[in-house]
Design an enzyme around this catalytic site. Structure first.
Site, PDB file in Angstrom:
ATOM      1  N   CYS A 162     -31.457  25.935  -5.605  1.00  0.00           N
ATOM      2  CA  CYS A 162     -30.925  25.131  -4.507  1.00  0.00           C
ATOM      3  C   CYS A 162     -29.612  24.441  -4.838  1.00  0.00           C
ATOM      4  CB  CYS A 162     -31.962  24.094  -4.078  1.00  0.00           C
ATOM      5  SG  CYS A 162     -33.554  24.827  -3.670  1.00  0.00           S
ATOM      6  N   HIS A 294     -29.823  15.077  -1.609  1.00  0.00           N
ATOM      7  CA  HIS A 294     -30.570  16.337  -1.638  1.00  0.00           C
ATOM      8  C   HIS A 294     -31.744  16.245  -0.674  1.00  0.00           C
ATOM      9  CE1 HIS A 294     -31.726  20.199  -3.159  1.00  0.00           C
ATOM     10  NE2 HIS A 294     -32.905  19.756  -3.584  1.00  0.00           N
ATOM     11  N   GLU A 305     -35.136  11.028  -6.342  1.00  0.00           N
ATOM     12  CA  GLU A 305     -33.714  10.901  -6.049  1.00  0.00           C
ATOM     13  C   GLU A 305     -33.339   9.439  -5.826  1.00  0.00           C
ATOM     14  OE1 GLU A 305     -30.154  12.983  -3.441  1.00  0.00           O
ATOM     15  OE2 GLU A 305     -32.237  13.405  -2.911  1.00  0.00           O
ATOM     16  N   LYS A 326     -30.864  17.654   5.888  1.00  0.00           N
ATOM     17  CA  LYS A 326     -31.839  18.746   5.904  1.00  0.00           C
ATOM     18  C   LYS A 326     -32.835  18.606   7.058  1.00  0.00           C
ATOM     19  CE  LYS A 326     -31.891  20.232   1.035  1.00  0.00           C
ATOM     20  NZ  LYS A 326     -30.816  19.401   0.450  1.00  0.00           N
ATOM     21  N   HIS A 331     -33.729  23.184   4.878  1.00  0.00           N
ATOM     22  CA  HIS A 331     -33.336  23.415   3.485  1.00  0.00           C
ATOM     23  C   HIS A 331     -32.899  24.861   3.361  1.00  0.00           C
ATOM     24  CE1 HIS A 331     -32.893  23.406  -0.690  1.00  0.00           C
ATOM     25  NE2 HIS A 331     -33.957  22.708  -1.063  1.00  0.00           N
ATOM     26  N   PHE A 390     -34.749  23.511  -8.377  1.00  0.00           N
ATOM     27  CA  PHE A 390     -35.827  23.936  -9.260  1.00  0.00           C
ATOM     28  C   PHE A 390     -35.210  24.446 -10.560  1.00  0.00           C
ATOM     29  CE2 PHE A 390     -39.340  25.135  -5.948  1.00  0.00           C
ATOM     30  CZ  PHE A 390     -39.642  23.791  -5.805  1.00  0.00           C
TER      31      PHE A 390
END
Length: 402
Positions: A162, A294, A305, A326, A331, A390
């Site tokens: 991502c 994010h 975060e 998002k 996403h 990830f």
């Protein structure tokens, strides 16, 4: 080192099939997420996604061209065309040689791959499409853009889950800043809505069966999206010499690896990438006015975060305006960093900060200002776009209003 500016933006995603529609969606807090239409998903735990609705390849490509490149690569070309038009770039032979293409994609040509597996394993066909390999390769978008504009300089694709297109923008920024390239087309694209990969996401249990609510106490997962965003970036001197009007300036880039866990994020790793972006830009933490987070809408990501921002900004974290877009465009995996950088640039240039929609309830673990539900009009000078992937791979782009 040279100053680097953005002179063109192109976007196609669930929130809008062009830059203006996308910008309008951000301003009004429109949700681009709805029931999936392109695949049969009756046995999936979730039914919604941020599709590019009513997309017709014939509106952008000949039948032969469309058959040669996967949906994700088509999106990359469509976005690149729009960015180039806005920039006013004229591709002379010299500029074609001295320009770069750096794109990001996480999963590549999923619709082509899925169709090939279906044909072989379900339908028992002895052959698949003869262009299956070049259609599925992650660099198909970069290669198609190269052919589209005749660019013969460096062209490649970064795949870091991502953070892919955020890493791509950072790499392109460094290439232009150093003088390695005069101009770069950079961003990312993704089209993950195929049955096989959706079943894989279902197995992870991180996709919401209802709606994406980043940072809200009742959040229960992410919603997938598709699309692309591409930026034309160039040295400030080059832009001014050809009479272009810069939209924003890229001033810094930071990246880090958590070295922690394959799926669980680390607040310290994310904070390190933020600090590195600030250091690279030569600015202090209190210079930042807005962060496009994010913010996936998962329980762990959003609280981690929030903790990372507190580590990186200290007391200034309480004064930051933060949002996750998002909740509007989904996403988009490898395209997320590009689409969200585009959203951040538009916020800088218009003075309208996009909201975090679907925000219902304040979470004690997410106790910062997330611009809940309604856009906010305020001019800021510096902003960040965060991407945390990830594998613990973090990338942060620092931007300045021009």
């Amino acid at each position: 080192m040279r100053r680097v500016v953005v002179s063109g933006i192109g976007v196609i995603c669930g929130l809008g099939r062009n830059r203006e529609d996308f910008a309008a969606g951000l301003r009004t807090g429109r949700c681009g997420i709805g029931p999936l239409t392109n695949i049969e998903c009756l046995d999936l735990r979730f039914r919604d996604g941020a599709e590019v609705r009513c997309y017709n390849p014939a509106d952008h490509f000949t039948l032969k061209e469309a058959d040669m490149i996967d949906r994700f690569a088509q999106f990359a070309v469509v976005a690149a065309r729009e960015a180039v038009v806005q920039s006013g770039i004229e591709w002379t032979p010299e500029l074609q040689e001295n320009s770069a293409i750096v794109t990001g994609s996480c999963v590549g040509g999923q619709s082509t791959e899925n169709q090939g597996f279906w044909d072989v394993y379900k339908m028992g066909k002895p052959r698949v499409h003869p262009m299956t390999i070049p259609k599925t390769m992650a660099n198909a978008g970069a290669s198609a853009i190269s052919q589209e504009f005749g660019i013969t300089g460096p062209a490649f694709t970064i795949s870091t889950a991502c953070s892919s297109s955020a890493h791509a923008i950072g790499q392109a920024f460094m290439m232009v800043r150093s003088g390695m390239s005069e101009v770069a087309l950079t961003g990312g694209s993704e089209a993950p809505f195929s049955y096989g990969i959706l079943k894989a996401w279902e197995a992870m249990r991180v996709v919401s069966p209802t709606v994406c609510r980043p940072f809200s106490k009742d959040r229960n997962g992410m919603i997938l999206g598709e699309g692309a965003a591409m930026l034309v970036i160039e040295s400030l001197d080059h832009a001014l010499a050809r009479g272009a009007t810069p939209i924003a300036e890229i001033v810094g880039f930071g990246m880090s690896s958590d070295a922690h866990h394959i799926t669980q994020p680390s607040a310290e790793g994310a904070a390190k990438a933020v600090r590195m972006a600030l250091k690279d830009a030569g600015i202090t933490p209190d210079s930042i006015g807005y962060i496009n987070a994010h913010g996936t809408g998962t329980t762990v990501n959003d609280s981690t975060e929030t903790c990372a921002l507190k580590l990186a900004f200290g007391d200034h974290a309480k004064r930051l305006a933060i949002s996750s877009t998002k909740a509007m465009h989904g996403h988009t995996l490898g395209a997320a960093g590009a689409i969200e950088s585009a959203a951040t640039i538009l916020a800088l240039s218009t003075g309208i900060l996009p909201p975090t929609i679907h925000f219902n309830e304040r979470d004690p673990e997410c106790d910062l200002d997330y611009i809940p539900n309604c856009a906010r009009r305020t001019e800021i000078e510096y902003a960040l776009s965060n991407s945390f992937a990830f594998g613990g791979l973090n990338a942060v782009v620092a931007l300045k209003r021009y």
